[in-house]
Scaffold this motif. Structure first.
Motif, PDB file in Angstrom:
ATOM      1  N   ALA A 310       6.886 -18.779  17.633  1.00  0.00           N
ATOM      2  CA  ALA A 310       7.655 -17.573  17.904  1.00  0.00           C
ATOM      3  C   ALA A 310       7.075 -16.864  19.119  1.00  0.00           C
ATOM      4  N   ALA A 311       7.937 -16.236  19.883  1.00  0.00           N
ATOM      5  CA  ALA A 311       7.529 -15.580  21.128  1.00  0.00           C
ATOM      6  C   ALA A 311       7.664 -14.074  20.980  1.00  0.00           C
ATOM      7  N   ILE A 312       6.546 -13.382  21.069  1.00  0.00           N
ATOM      8  CA  ILE A 312       6.556 -11.936  20.857  1.00  0.00           C
ATOM      9  C   ILE A 312       7.412 -11.231  21.908  1.00  0.00           C
ATOM     10  N   ALA A 313       7.274 -11.641  23.172  1.00  0.00           N
ATOM     11  CA  ALA A 313       8.013 -10.957  24.240  1.00  0.00           C
ATOM     12  C   ALA A 313       9.521 -11.126  24.061  1.00  0.00           C
ATOM     13  N   ARG A 314       9.966 -12.370  23.808  1.00  0.00           N
ATOM     14  CA  ARG A 314      11.392 -12.604  23.634  1.00  0.00           C
ATOM     15  C   ARG A 314      11.926 -11.970  22.347  1.00  0.00           C
ATOM     16  N   THR A 315      11.107 -11.960  21.302  1.00  0.00           N
ATOM     17  CA  THR A 315      11.511 -11.294  20.062  1.00  0.00           C
ATOM     18  C   THR A 315      11.687  -9.797  20.286  1.00  0.00           C
ATOM     19  N   ALA A 316      10.781  -9.206  21.066  1.00  0.00           N
ATOM     20  CA  ALA A 316      10.894  -7.768  21.353  1.00  0.00           C
ATOM     21  C   ALA A 316      12.161  -7.468  22.139  1.00  0.00           C
ATOM     22  N   VAL A 317      12.493  -8.318  23.121  1.00  0.00           N
ATOM     23  CA  VAL A 317      13.743  -8.135  23.873  1.00  0.00           C
ATOM     24  C   VAL A 317      14.931  -8.240  22.930  1.00  0.00           C
ATOM     25  N   ASN A 318      14.885  -9.193  22.024  1.00  0.00           N
ATOM     26  CA  ASN A 318      15.965  -9.393  21.061  1.00  0.00           C
ATOM     27  C   ASN A 318      16.196  -8.139  20.217  1.00  0.00           C
ATOM     28  N   VAL A 319      15.115  -7.540  19.741  1.00  0.00           N
ATOM     29  CA  VAL A 319      15.232  -6.339  18.910  1.00  0.00           C
ATOM     30  C   VAL A 319      15.740  -5.165  19.728  1.00  0.00           C
ATOM     31  N   ARG A 320      15.179  -4.999  20.931  1.00  0.00           N
ATOM     32  CA  ARG A 320      15.548  -3.840  21.753  1.00  0.00           C
ATOM     33  C   ARG A 320      16.994  -3.892  22.222  1.00  0.00           C
ATOM     34  N   THR A 321      17.573  -5.086  22.318  1.00  0.00           N
ATOM     35  CA  THR A 321      18.961  -5.185  22.779  1.00  0.00           C
ATOM     36  C   THR A 321      19.954  -5.150  21.618  1.00  0.00           C
ATOM     37  N   GLY A 322      19.483  -4.851  20.419  1.00  0.00           N
ATOM     38  CA  GLY A 322      20.383  -4.589  19.301  1.00  0.00           C
ATOM     39  C   GLY A 322      20.670  -5.738  18.375  1.00  0.00           C
ATOM     40  N   ALA A 323      19.875  -6.803  18.397  1.00  0.00           N
ATOM     41  CA  ALA A 323      20.105  -7.928  17.489  1.00  0.00           C
ATOM     42  C   ALA A 323      20.014  -7.470  16.045  1.00  0.00           C
ATOM     43  N   ALA A 324      20.886  -8.039  15.206  1.00  0.00           N
ATOM     44  CA  ALA A 324      20.905  -7.658  13.797  1.00  0.00           C
ATOM     45  C   ALA A 324      20.755  -8.845  12.864  1.00  0.00           C
ATOM     46  N   SER A 325      20.839 -10.074  13.374  1.00  0.00           N
ATOM     47  CA  SER A 325      20.751 -11.246  12.505  1.00  0.00           C
ATOM     48  C   SER A 325      20.288 -12.451  13.307  1.00  0.00           C
ATOM     49  N   ARG A 326      20.238 -13.600  12.629  1.00  0.00           N
ATOM     50  CA  ARG A 326      19.823 -14.852  13.250  1.00  0.00           C
ATOM     51  C   ARG A 326      20.807 -15.335  14.314  1.00  0.00           C
ATOM     52  N   LEU A 327      21.995 -14.802  14.310  1.00  0.00           N
ATOM     53  CA  LEU A 327      23.001 -15.216  15.270  1.00  0.00           C
ATOM     54  C   LEU A 327      22.532 -14.988  16.702  1.00  0.00           C
ATOM     55  N   ALA A 328      21.744 -13.949  16.918  1.00  0.00           N
ATOM     56  CA  ALA A 328      21.265 -13.654  18.275  1.00  0.00           C
ATOM     57  C   ALA A 328      20.355 -14.771  18.785  1.00  0.00           C
ATOM     58  N   ALA A 329      19.384 -15.204  17.944  1.00  0.00           N
ATOM     59  CA  ALA A 329      18.484 -16.278  18.372  1.00  0.00           C
ATOM     60  C   ALA A 329      19.227 -17.593  18.536  1.00  0.00           C
ATOM     61  N   LEU A 330      20.208 -17.849  17.671  1.00  0.00           N
ATOM     62  CA  LEU A 330      21.021 -19.052  17.814  1.00  0.00           C
ATOM     63  C   LEU A 330      21.831 -19.012  19.109  1.00  0.00           C
TER      64      LEU A 330
END
Length: 564
Positions: A310-330
């Motif tokens: 898992a990548a902390i930087a990319r995960t943080a971007v994912n959260v900050r841009t409003g991701a709500a589920s696994r669909l964002a990472a997919l």
């Protein structure tokens, strides 16, 4: 189905995706799709850069981001986690590539995946939370330094020198640059890093990394700058294959595989905890996260990908841009796959110096100065653990650094706990009103000493306990008040046995009071209490025993004695 088989099957089923995951992906699809596209734009240069830095090439980095990113998103234990190649993993992979070659790296990733699944089935994910913060911050700082050092050859435009030690390789690259300077690459790297760092302060939500890389690529093609580029990339993912697997090499690759699995577990669970802290109501499943990362690391090598986490930087971007589920990472994985299939010729023209600038900026942003300062100021021990872990990461490697950090942190913690153990001599005040004359009381206080043992009686404190107890002199009875012993181990019990035996050989009667039932098994296993002259539930009972003993030896007068 037997009970044991049923429980095992239930354990496996609990690690698989459930209906709740699908329901969550249907709630806010628009937000998730937008977040996924944004993360993909951020992840593209990182995937390329980390693939190149690992020694496996940009194609391997892209394959990892696509395959491992999709599998971990589907099977992992966090709704918001984004996985792929990372800087921390690159630090570990460089020496593996140098020693075992590309096939060895793919085999290590496959073995690490199996190990991670075994850890998930053993339910050890919950224990990763006990890694101390100074160790985490120390190796994060060390990783940032190593990533920066790894980029020096590409940033200076010189061929990468031989070797797997980042500091030595960077120094040799500087010497090579001094003999034949290539300022075009330096300018590209510095410009990309500067744009990313300045842009992150000015507009944190804008993906300045891709903007800077595109601008650098256009500049390198238009001027032209004669800068080294990524080179040809396959227009798509290769067919899955196990051709790299050499069964004869599995034994020699076990140690690197364990190191990769340990790093993947640690970084993935740390990233999931960070994601939880950035949201309200999100809680990851640590064992399922290990299971998902295990499957991702089994799948990635089949397509030529490097081990992932898992990548902390990319995960943080994912959260900050409003991701709500696994669909964002997919979605992030799908967008990167589309880029691989459609834009491979364009990606192949990106200068290596531009990717070096991306990773240099990433290394700088990994360092949280405020967090480092806070830990360094907390206690001297925390600062020492942080510094030693960081230095070991740069001078040795990440796995040794974590081990060293954990050992030192554990030793300092044990020392702190051991200092809580006290052996206090207590004032002898027998609560037996009317049973002692003033003369008897004085004799009692001269010949009986009572010690209260407070805190843990274990190996870290046992030696000091023995020395203090054996200093007792000129007494006939020692009473050990043990009701406040918080914990005891075999070493502590053996030391207690030794102390009782030594006092017994000196003619001193040793009594004990208040031994806890839960600690008796440890004492009985080494026969620590066998040398006692008596054991009592309360201290007053022990005092009565001591008084009777002194009367029997003639030190105290017997109340039933007849006058001459």
């Amino acid at each position: 189905m037997s009970g044991r088989t049923g429980r095992a099957w239930s354990s496996v089923v609990s690690l698989l995706p459930g209906r709740a995951d699908l329901t969550a992906m249907r709630r806010h699809p628009r937000r998730d799709l937008l977040a996924g596209v944004t993360v993909a734009i951020v992840a593209l240069p990182l995937a390329l850069g980390f693939g190149v830095s690992s020694g496996m090439g940009a194609a391997a980095g892209l394959a990892t981001a696509v395959v491992a990113g999709a599998v971990a998103a589907l099977f992992g234990g966090s709704n918001l986690q984004v996985s792929g190649p990372t800087g921390a993993m690159t630090v570990v992979l460089v020496p593996i590539v140098a020693q075992y070659g590309p096939g060895g790296v793919l085999t290590v990733g496959l073995m690490a995946g199996v190990i991670l699944i075994a850890l998930a089935l053993a339910r050890v994910g919950r224990y990763m939370r006990y890694v101390p913060a100074p160790v985490v911050e120390g190796f994060t700082l060390g990783i940032a330094c190593v990533i920066a050092l790894q980029q020096v050859p590409s940033a200076l435009g010189v061929p990468k020198p031989e070797g797997d030690k980042a500091l030595a390789v960077a120094w040799q690259a500087v010497l090579d640059f001094a003999r034949e300077p290539r300022w075009a690459e330096v300018a590209l790297a510095v410009a990309v890093a500067a744009v990313m760092l300045a842009g992150a302060r000015w507009r944190p939500g804008v993906p300045f990394s891709i903007i800077a890389v595109v601008a650098a690529t256009v500049a390198a093609q238009a001027l032209p700058l004669d800068a080294a580029v990524i080179g040809a990339l396959p227009a798509g993912l290769p067919a899955p294959s196990l051709a790299f697997l050499d069964p004869a090499a599995l034994g020699s690759l076990l140690a690197p595989a364990v190191a990769v699995a340990a790093l993947a577990a640690l970084e993935s669970l740390l990233s999931a905890s960070v994601a939880d802290g950035m949201t309200v109501g999100e809680r990851h499943d640590p064992d399922r996260e290990l299971f998902g990362q295990g499957l991702a690391n089994i799948a990635a090598p089949l397509f030529g990908g490097v081990p992932a986490t898992a990548a902390i930087a990319r995960t943080a971007v994912n959260v900050r841009t409003g991701a709500a589920s696994r669909l964002a990472a997919l979605t992030h994985a799908a967008v990167l796959a589309a880029i691989v299939f459609v834009a491979a010729p364009l990606v192949s023209r990106i200068p290596l110096a531009a990717l070096a600038g991306v990773l240099l900026a990433t290394a700088v942003r990994m360092v949280e100065v405020g967090s480092l300062r806070a830990i360094a100021r907390a206690t001297r021990a925390d600062g020492l653990v942080l510094a030693l872990t960081a230095v070991a990461t740069v001078a040795l490697d990440l796995v040794y650094a974590v081990i060293i950090g954990l050992v030192i942190a554990g030793a300092l913690a044990l020392r702190a706990v051991a200092r809580q153990a006290r052996l206090d001599q207590v004032d002898f005040k027998p609560d037996l009103p009317g049973e002692h004359s003033d003369e008897e009381y004085e004799l009692l206080t001269e010949h009986i000493v009572a010690y209260r043992i407070d805190g843990p009686l274990f190996f870290a404190a046992a030696h000091r306990f023995l020395l203090e107890l054996l200093e007792v002199a000129d007494v006939r009875v020692v009473i050990l008040r043990m009701s406040r012993v918080t914990t005891v181990d075999a070493t502590g019990a053996l030391v207690l046995k030794d102390a009782i035996d030594r006092l017994h050989r000196r003619g001193i009667l040793v009594l004990a009071s208040g031994v806890r039932p839960g600690q008796r098994q440890v004492f009985d296993s080494v026969e620590a209490l066998a040398g006692l002259g008596g054991e009592h539930a309360t201290t007053p009972e022990a005092i009565r025993h001591a008084r009777a003993h002194l009367q029997h030896t003639g030190i105290l007068p017997r109340h039933d004695a007849q006058p001459a």
